[in-house]
Design a protein around this motif. Structure first.
Motif, short mmCIF file in Angstrom:
data_model
loop_
_atom_site.label_atom_id
_atom_site.label_comp_id
_atom_site.label_asym_id
_atom_site.label_seq_id
_atom_site.Cartn_x
_atom_site.Cartn_y
_atom_site.Cartn_z
N HIS A 194 0.85 -1.19 0.00
CA HIS A 194 0.00 0.00 0.00
C HIS A 194 0.88 1.24 0.00
O HIS A 194 2.10 1.16 0.14
N ARG A 195 0.24 2.38 -0.17
CA ARG A 195 0.94 3.66 -0.08
C ARG A 195 0.01 4.67 0.57
O ARG A 195 -1.21 4.48 0.59
N HIS A 196 0.59 5.73 1.09
CA HIS A 196 -0.17 6.81 1.68
C HIS A 196 -0.03 8.02 0.77
O HIS A 196 1.09 8.48 0.51
N LEU A 197 -1.14 8.50 0.26
CA LEU A 197 -1.11 9.58 -0.72
C LEU A 197 -1.17 10.97 -0.11
O LEU A 197 -0.95 11.95 -0.80
N LYS A 198 -1.47 11.06 1.20
CA LYS A 198 -1.61 12.37 1.83
C LYS A 198 -0.61 12.61 2.96
O LYS A 198 -0.62 13.68 3.55
N THR A 199 0.24 11.64 3.27
CA THR A 199 1.15 11.80 4.39
C THR A 199 2.34 10.86 4.29
O THR A 199 2.24 9.80 3.70
N SER A 200 3.44 11.27 4.88
CA SER A 200 4.53 10.34 5.11
C SER A 200 4.19 9.56 6.38
O SER A 200 3.19 9.84 7.04
N GLU A 201 5.03 8.60 6.73
CA GLU A 201 4.76 7.76 7.89
C GLU A 201 6.07 7.61 8.67
O GLU A 201 7.09 7.24 8.10
N SER A 202 6.02 7.92 9.95
CA SER A 202 7.18 7.75 10.82
C SER A 202 6.92 6.55 11.72
O SER A 202 5.86 6.45 12.34
N VAL A 203 7.90 5.65 11.79
CA VAL A 203 7.74 4.42 12.57
C VAL A 203 8.97 4.21 13.45
O VAL A 203 10.10 4.30 12.97
N SER A 234 6.67 -8.06 17.35
CA SER A 234 7.22 -6.70 17.28
C SER A 234 6.16 -5.70 17.68
O SER A 234 4.98 -5.90 17.42
N THR A 235 6.61 -4.61 18.30
CA THR A 235 5.71 -3.50 18.60
C THR A 235 6.30 -2.24 18.00
O THR A 235 7.49 -1.94 18.22
N ILE A 236 5.49 -1.53 17.23
CA ILE A 236 5.94 -0.30 16.60
C ILE A 236 5.05 0.86 17.05
O ILE A 236 3.88 0.66 17.39
N PHE A 237 5.63 2.03 17.05
CA PHE A 237 4.90 3.27 17.23
C PHE A 237 4.81 3.90 15.85
O PHE A 237 5.83 4.07 15.16
#
Length: 146
Positions: A54-63, A132-135
């Motif tokens: 998938h992709r996000h068209l309105k935002t970047s993603e910080s993990v 795994s646990t991600i924020f």
């Protein structure tokens, strides 16, 4: 006082729910009010969970990875292939046969890799090697898939 402590007890409870869910993952919304239009969540991920490309068209993603080990896999679309339709506002997904893998990054705190910044519009997925646990943080209010 409504203070949420993020500790082993919370993460263990999330992983128990993830193990017992069909999707093998469980999120925990960290927003404190419906007026908060950000996405801030913990996500407990078990090996075998499938996250569609998938992709996000309105935002970047910080993990940021709090525990565990997983790969972030990035893709390019194959030419002249229809890439599917909307999942929900701002994201699209498609059949993985329509892509070729172009990069893979291991995120594992004990190996010194703590997180990843996913640029806006980049096709990606994850492969979970151990619990795994991600924020995760993104712009826009989180809307669970139905």
């Amino acid at each position: 006082m409504d203070i949420q402590l993020i500790n082993d007890e919370l993460l263990s409870a999330l992983h128990e729910k993830a193990k017992n869910s069909e999707r093998l993952r469980q999120n925990f919304d960290l927003r404190t009010t419906p007026a908060d239009t950000s996405q801030r969540m913990l996500n407990a991920l078990e090996p075998g969970t499938r996250v569609p490309i998938h992709r996000h068209l309105k935002t970047s993603e910080s993990v940021i990875c709090l525990e565990g080990c997983l790969d972030w896999i990035f893709y390019e679309e194959l030419p002249t292939v229809d890439t599917g339709g909307p999942i929900h506002d701002g994201e699209t997904t498609a059949d993985e046969t329509q892509f070729k893998e172009v990069a893979r990054f291991r995120v594992c705190p004990r190996e010194g890799t703590y997180g990843i910044q996913v640029p806006l519009g980049k096709w990606h997925t994850i492969e979970v090697h151990e619990p795994s646990t991600i924020f995760e943080a993104k712009d826009g209010a989180y809307e669970p898939q139905r």
